[in-house]
Design a protein around this motif. Structure first.
Motif, PDB file in Angstrom:
ATOM      1  N   LEU A  38      -2.353 -10.863   1.925  1.00  0.00           N
ATOM      2  CA  LEU A  38      -1.112 -11.186   1.173  1.00  0.00           C
ATOM      3  C   LEU A  38      -0.466  -9.876   0.646  1.00  0.00           C
ATOM      4  O   LEU A  38       0.572  -9.319   0.498  1.00  0.00           O
ATOM      5  N   HIS A  39      -1.569  -8.863   0.048  1.00  0.00           N
ATOM      6  CA  HIS A  39      -1.161  -7.727  -0.752  1.00  0.00           C
ATOM      7  C   HIS A  39      -0.565  -6.601   0.431  1.00  0.00           C
ATOM      8  O   HIS A  39       0.139  -5.952   0.151  1.00  0.00           O
ATOM      9  N   ALA A  40      -1.194  -6.746   1.453  1.00  0.00           N
ATOM     10  CA  ALA A  40      -0.778  -5.899   2.411  1.00  0.00           C
ATOM     11  C   ALA A  40       0.567  -6.307   3.030  1.00  0.00           C
ATOM     12  O   ALA A  40       1.452  -5.043   3.372  1.00  0.00           O
ATOM     13  N   LEU A  41       1.136  -7.587   3.209  1.00  0.00           N
ATOM     14  CA  LEU A  41       2.163  -7.943   3.802  1.00  0.00           C
ATOM     15  C   LEU A  41       3.645  -7.895   2.785  1.00  0.00           C
ATOM     16  O   LEU A  41       4.707  -7.757   3.015  1.00  0.00           O
ATOM     17  N   VAL A  42       3.173  -8.158   1.501  1.00  0.00           N
ATOM     18  CA  VAL A  42       4.307  -8.517   0.442  1.00  0.00           C
ATOM     19  C   VAL A  42       4.555  -7.171  -0.566  1.00  0.00           C
ATOM     20  O   VAL A  42       5.646  -7.127  -0.946  1.00  0.00           O
ATOM     21  N   THR A  43       3.316  -6.666  -0.679  1.00  0.00           N
ATOM     22  CA  THR A  43       3.620  -5.595  -1.763  1.00  0.00           C
ATOM     23  C   THR A  43       4.653  -4.417  -1.426  1.00  0.00           C
ATOM     24  O   THR A  43       5.605  -4.025  -2.199  1.00  0.00           O
ATOM     25  N   PRO A  44       4.780  -4.041  -0.108  1.00  0.00           N
ATOM     26  CA  PRO A  44       5.730  -3.062   0.240  1.00  0.00           C
ATOM     27  C   PRO A  44       7.190  -3.458   0.219  1.00  0.00           C
ATOM     28  O   PRO A  44       8.190  -2.429   0.383  1.00  0.00           O
ATOM     29  N   LEU A  45       7.271  -4.626   0.108  1.00  0.00           N
ATOM     30  CA  LEU A  45       8.640  -5.369  -0.293  1.00  0.00           C
ATOM     31  C   LEU A  45       9.312  -4.550  -1.289  1.00  0.00           C
ATOM     32  O   LEU A  45      10.483  -4.612  -1.508  1.00  0.00           O
ATOM     33  N   LEU A  46       8.581  -4.121  -2.406  1.00  0.00           N
ATOM     34  CA  LEU A  46       8.864  -3.637  -3.565  1.00  0.00           C
ATOM     35  C   LEU A  46       9.654  -2.146  -3.369  1.00  0.00           C
ATOM     36  O   LEU A  46      10.373  -1.951  -4.267  1.00  0.00           O
ATOM     37  N   VAL A  47       9.433  -1.797  -2.223  1.00  0.00           N
ATOM     38  CA  VAL A  47      10.405  -0.300  -1.763  1.00  0.00           C
ATOM     39  C   VAL A  47      11.753  -0.716  -1.529  1.00  0.00           C
ATOM     40  O   VAL A  47      12.539  -0.193  -2.061  1.00  0.00           O
ATOM     41  N   VAL A  48      11.981  -1.955  -0.666  1.00  0.00           N
ATOM     42  CA  VAL A  48      13.268  -2.371  -0.701  1.00  0.00           C
ATOM     43  C   VAL A  48      14.053  -2.791  -1.552  1.00  0.00           C
ATOM     44  O   VAL A  48      15.060  -2.677  -1.953  1.00  0.00           O
ATOM     45  N   TRP A  49      13.260  -3.653  -2.620  1.00  0.00           N
ATOM     46  CA  TRP A  49      13.810  -4.061  -3.948  1.00  0.00           C
ATOM     47  C   TRP A  49      14.153  -2.914  -4.713  1.00  0.00           C
ATOM     48  O   TRP A  49      15.257  -2.784  -5.325  1.00  0.00           O
ATOM     49  N   SER A  50      13.246  -1.909  -4.873  1.00  0.00           N
ATOM     50  CA  SER A  50      13.767  -0.554  -5.598  1.00  0.00           C
ATOM     51  C   SER A  50      15.089  -0.025  -5.061  1.00  0.00           C
ATOM     52  O   SER A  50      15.848   0.736  -5.670  1.00  0.00           O
ATOM     53  N   TRP A  51      15.049   0.181  -3.898  1.00  0.00           N
ATOM     54  CA  TRP A  51      16.482   0.710  -3.161  1.00  0.00           C
ATOM     55  C   TRP A  51      17.561  -0.239  -3.736  1.00  0.00           C
ATOM     56  O   TRP A  51      18.398   0.470  -4.017  1.00  0.00           O
ATOM     57  N   ASP A  52      17.296  -1.242  -3.563  1.00  0.00           N
ATOM     58  CA  ASP A  52      18.514  -2.282  -4.041  1.00  0.00           C
ATOM     59  C   ASP A  52      18.792  -2.052  -5.523  1.00  0.00           C
ATOM     60  O   ASP A  52      20.164  -2.146  -5.970  1.00  0.00           O
TER      61      ASP A  52
END
Length: 218
Positions: free
Chosen positions: A71-85
């Protein structure tokens, strides 16, 4: 003692999910709702550690702990997309361009791939029984994986932009505290301190979403 602390952290993250879901229900399920997935993974993470002593050592607990790493590997990088938004919502002209969006998406996908290849592939877990909490931890030695460092750097940078453009310091503060909490040894008899800083970080992220929603939909 740690079992109780991890249970309290799981409950804290659960409260953050309720907050984030209410925001998403009011303003729409869009990129700003991505932290819901990250917080849900942290509820699972802390709950598994909290319940470890009750479940006991064995294949079941080992499998549940392996899920934490996936789960850590799959969802934590989503915060990069959230940061851009989050930066786009400040009105930064460059963030509104297609290349910025796809750079964020590409970076997130690349970080998932790197984490799967370097951490979860061939994952070897070892029993860890410390401070009253039983879990399985990676046998890999070393500091935080590159994925975590890159996501943290992106959050700090995004927080600085939001602070400068919207006079909202809490994303930056939460990200910096997370970095310091992960990198600076704290002389406490607990393994829960890093997870506590995760609560602080995600609270800053969701509070930033609430702040931006309030500006756009007064």
């Amino acid at each position: 003692m740690d079992s109780v602390l991890f249970l309290l952290l799981a409950l804290a993250h659960l409260a953050l999910i309720v907050w984030a879901v209410r925001l998403a229900a009011r303003s729409g399920w869009r990129l700003a709702a991505l932290p819901v997935l990250v917080v849900a993974a942290l509820v699972y993470d802390n709950s598994v550690i909290a319940a470890g002593s009750l479940i006991g050592e064995g294949p079941l607990l080992e499998g549940l702990n392996a899920g934490r790493f996936w789960l850590h590997a799959l969802v934590t990088p989503l915060l990069v997309v959230w940061s851009w938004d989050a930066v786009r919502r400040t009105g930064a002209p460059w963030a509104a361009r297609a290349w910025a969006k796809w750079t964020a998406v590409g970076t997130a996908l690349a970080l998932v791939a790197v984490e799967l290849a370097t951490v979860t592939a061939g994952l070897e877990l070892r029993v860890r029984d410390e401070y009253g909490a039983l879990s399985y931890a990676s046998g890999h030695a070393g500091g935080p994986p590159p994925m975590v460092l890159i996501v943290a750097a992106v959050l700090v940078a995004a927080g600085a932009v939001v602070w400068r453009r919207r006079h909202w310091p809490w994303l930056f503060a939460g990200a910096v505290l997370m970095v310091l909490g992960s990198g600076v040894p704290v002389p406490l008899h607990t393994n829960a301190i890093t997870n506590l800083f995760e609560v602080v970080l995600l609270a800053g992220i969701i509070a930033t979403t609430a702040f931006q929603d309030a500006r756009e939909h007064p």
